[in-house]
Enzyme design. Structure first.
Site, PDB file in Angstrom:
ATOM      1  N   GLU A   1     -24.184  32.875  27.958  1.00  0.00           N
ATOM      2  CA  GLU A   1     -24.571  32.716  26.558  1.00  0.00           C
ATOM      3  C   GLU A   1     -25.796  33.574  26.275  1.00  0.00           C
ATOM      4  OE1 GLU A   1     -23.460  27.965  25.850  1.00  0.00           O
ATOM      5  OE2 GLU A   1     -25.540  28.592  26.022  1.00  0.00           O
TER       6      GLU A   1
ATOM      7  N   ARG B   1     -20.876   9.721  26.312  1.00  0.00           N
ATOM      8  CA  ARG B   1     -21.382   8.429  26.792  1.00  0.00           C
ATOM      9  C   ARG B   1     -22.409   7.905  25.796  1.00  0.00           C
ATOM     10  NH1 ARG B   1     -24.382  12.535  29.366  1.00  0.00           N
ATOM     11  NH2 ARG B   1     -26.584  12.423  28.804  1.00  0.00           N
TER      12      ARG B   1
HETATM   13  C1  MV4 Z   1     -29.969  27.013  26.749  1.00  0.00           C
HETATM   14  C2  MV4 Z   1     -31.285  27.458  26.494  1.00  0.00           C
HETATM   15  C3  MV4 Z   1     -31.452  28.626  25.811  1.00  0.00           C
HETATM   16  N1  MV4 Z   1     -30.384  29.343  25.410  1.00  0.00           N
HETATM   17  N2  MV4 Z   1     -28.943  27.763  26.328  1.00  0.00           N
HETATM   18  C4  MV4 Z   1     -31.136  23.045  29.186  1.00  0.00           C
HETATM   19  C5  MV4 Z   1     -30.424  21.715  29.142  1.00  0.00           C
HETATM   20  C6  MV4 Z   1     -29.002  22.039  28.874  1.00  0.00           C
HETATM   21  N3  MV4 Z   1     -28.334  21.020  28.155  1.00  0.00           N
HETATM   22  C7  MV4 Z   1     -29.084  23.331  28.117  1.00  0.00           C
HETATM   23  N4  MV4 Z   1     -30.365  23.924  28.391  1.00  0.00           N
HETATM   24  C8  MV4 Z   1     -30.722  25.101  27.825  1.00  0.00           C
HETATM   25  N5  MV4 Z   1     -29.714  25.875  27.375  1.00  0.00           N
HETATM   26  C9  MV4 Z   1     -29.166  28.892  25.677  1.00  0.00           C
HETATM   27  N6  MV4 Z   1     -28.119  29.629  25.285  1.00  0.00           N
HETATM   28  C10 MV4 Z   1     -32.333  26.692  26.973  1.00  0.00           C
HETATM   29  C11 MV4 Z   1     -32.059  25.538  27.667  1.00  0.00           C
HETATM   30  C12 MV4 Z   1     -33.221  24.967  28.250  1.00  0.00           C
HETATM   31  C13 MV4 Z   1     -33.652  25.408  29.520  1.00  0.00           C
HETATM   32  C14 MV4 Z   1     -32.941  26.350  30.257  1.00  0.00           C
HETATM   33  C15 MV4 Z   1     -33.390  26.793  31.481  1.00  0.00           C
HETATM   34  C16 MV4 Z   1     -34.587  26.300  32.007  1.00  0.00           C
HETATM   35  C17 MV4 Z   1     -35.314  25.359  31.310  1.00  0.00           C
HETATM   36  C18 MV4 Z   1     -34.847  24.897  30.057  1.00  0.00           C
HETATM   37  C19 MV4 Z   1     -35.581  23.945  29.355  1.00  0.00           C
HETATM   38  C20 MV4 Z   1     -35.122  23.522  28.138  1.00  0.00           C
HETATM   39  C21 MV4 Z   1     -33.940  24.026  27.584  1.00  0.00           C
END
Ligand code: MV4
Length: 494
Positions: A200, A291
């Site tokens: 993504e 859930r």
């Molecule tokens: C992301 C993102 C930024 N861009 N996807 C983290 C939890 C999960 N449900 C989805 N997550 C993320 N997805 C896109 N396209 C940022 C997060 C994210 C995150 C990602 C990597 C490391 C730390 C993070 C902390 C918060 C949110």
């Protein structure tokens, strides 16, 4: 109608479900591990069965054992809570095959939503805006490079079997792509048994906003507005609120309607959440959580809808008890997750004995917990002590009320993250509602602010008589015993 429910979970959520059972005149069956014999949920239930030792794999995750107890106790339904077996399609299928009602979506829907690439495709079909990225799994470097070129760097590679942040890799430029693809595929294989990954566009500091959904077996689906869960640390949410300051009524109506339509589109039965990243005024679908979630109480506080009761009604084949037009969002609610962890020591878990416990009360307060005075928090499970939820007519009142409730909260014997929550509640950017998923990392003064506050404000518990001065009591008993022996008396008991 369901008459008896087995709760395949522990702690506060087991009690939350049993409370709904009690109000509905439904009998409850607890299953507990050897480490949870003294836990409140095992005592609260009408019946309780030990299903094995810790860790969870030997008890709470043992599908055969849980189903065996359901049959033995005559339970006609199983509520899985959150975590453990909650989104496990194999468990839902085993229940379906045994004629026990699984309180949640069908195994088919769980399977579809558990495969994040399939869920993305399904949401695209339903007309929900998703994060720009792949519609298929990415296997080869060439595919990955083409997609990344198309959507632009930075990109993020995620395991398709994952969710909740495990095993994701951020890729800043093409030079890092090959290595990141390989390592994410490796993690995907070892952690989820599926080497599938997808790509993504990486959004740098989005808000994490999710819509609460309810779908029944008659094809109805509604939304209960959104929650903002941006305040998290290492993928563990710490503070959630409803509504989000970033969402206007018009955006809520539009996104909520789309989310409910998507739920109908996949035949969603039960309570669920559609997770979005919100950035530059736009929603991007991330994943569905099939859930009831930890943070569901903030939605209950602003809508007045009992989400767990709705789950049970839906599983019984009844229609939703409310229509979309009847859903009203009233005021503002905030939840702080009170954890047994030490904010002064990198938030290490601090399981152990609670020597004294007193939870806050008064107007607008809700505490969901599974602990009591003299209870020992075992080290085997997640370290959540309770959820402290407050309601206010507006967000400012809710924040003031949360500060007041945190002040009232007495937990003696183990360290908790209460001081950290106090620091967040006084943080100017939090108060302004300037939130993002990197809030805690970017507010670098939070820990120092917390230390200063801890020095200034004397906790309420220090003003009260110490309820259980164990060391002094033992010393006194030893002295009495020694004196008695010296005088040649018979040693007293203990
Ligand atoms: C992301 C993102 C930024 N861009 N996807 C983290 C939890 C999960 N449900 C989805 N997550 C993320 N997805 C896109 N396209 C940022 C997060 C994210 C995150 C990602 C990597 C490391 C730390 C993070 C902390 C918060 C949110």
């Amino acid at each position: 109608m369901i008459k008896k429910i087995l709760i395949a979970n522990r702690g506060e959520i087991a009690i939350r479900v049993m409370r709904a059972c009690r109000e509905m005149g439904i009998a409850s069956v607890a299953v507990y591990s050897e480490a949870d014999k003294e836990a409140l949920f095992a005592k609260y239930a009408d019946e309780a069965y030990c299903i094995g030792p810790p860790p969870a794999t030997a008890s709470y995750l043992n599908i055969q054992k849980v189903i065996e107890v359901a049959k033995e106790s005559g339970a006609d339904a199983i509520h899985p809570g959150y975590g453990f077996l909650a989104e496990n399609p194999k468990f839902a299928r085993a229940c379906e095959e045994e004629g026990i009602k699984f309180i949640g979506p069908s195994s088919r829907v769980l399977e579809l939503m558990g495969d994040k690439v399939a869920a993305r495709r399904e949401m695209i079909k339903a007309g929900v805006p998703v994060v720009p990225g792949t519609e298929e799994c990415v296997v080869e470097f060439r595919q990955a490079r083409n997609v990344a070129d198309e959507i632009g760097y930075p990109v993020i590679i995620k395991p398709s079997g994952g969710g909740g942040g495990i095993g994701m890799t951020i890729v800043p430029n093409e030079g890092e792509l090959a290595k990141a693809l390989e390592s994410t595929q490796a993690i995907a294989t070892t952690t989820f048994g599926l080497c599938d990954v997808y790509i993504e566009k990486y959004l740098p500091n989005p808000r994490h906003i999710e819509f609460q959904l309810l779908g029944d077996s008659k094809g109805n689906a509604i939304h209960l507005g959104e929650r903002e869960c941006s305040i998290q640390r290492r993928h563990q949410k710490l503070i959630e609120e409803s509504p989000s300051v970033a969402v206007t009524p018009a955006m809520r109506a539009k996104m909520g309607k789309l989310a409910a339509k998507a739920a109908r589109f996949v035949g969603y039965e039960g309570a669920g959440t559609m997770e979005f990243l919100f950035s530059d005024g736009r929603f991007h679908f991330l994943e569905v959580n099939a859930r009831v979630q930890v943070e569901h109480p903030v939605t209950e506080m602003v809508t007045g809808v009992d989400i767990v009761k709705e789950q049970i009604r839906i599983a019984s084949g009844l229609p939703l008890s409310i229509k979309q037009e009847e859903v009203r969002m009233n005021g503002s609610a905030i939840e702080c997750r009170i954890n047994a962890e030490d904010p002064l020591n990198d938030f290490v878990p601090t399981p152990g004995k609670i020597k004294s416990y007193h939870s806050p009360g008064g107007t607008g307060i809700r505490v969901d917990s599974g602990v009591y005075t003299s209870y020992t928090i075992p080290p085997f499970y997640d370290p959540m002590i309770s959820k402290l939820i407050v309601w206010g007519r507006d967000r400012n009142e809710a924040i003031a009320r949360m500060r007041r409730a945190l002040f009232e909260y007495i937990i003696v014997g183990i360290k908790s993250n209460i001081p950290f929550h106090q620091a967040v509640m006084k943080n100017p950017r939090f108060i302004q509602g300037e939130l993002g998923t990197h809030f805690i990392d970017s507010e670098t003064t939070l820990i120092e602010d917390m230390k200063r506050m801890m020095e200034r404000e004397k906790p309420l518990e220090e003003k009260l008589p110490h309820p259980f001065e164990e060391k002094k009591r033992i010393a006194a008993m030893a002295a009495v015993a020694a004196l008695t022996q010296m005088r040649g008396h018979v040693q007293p008991k203990q």
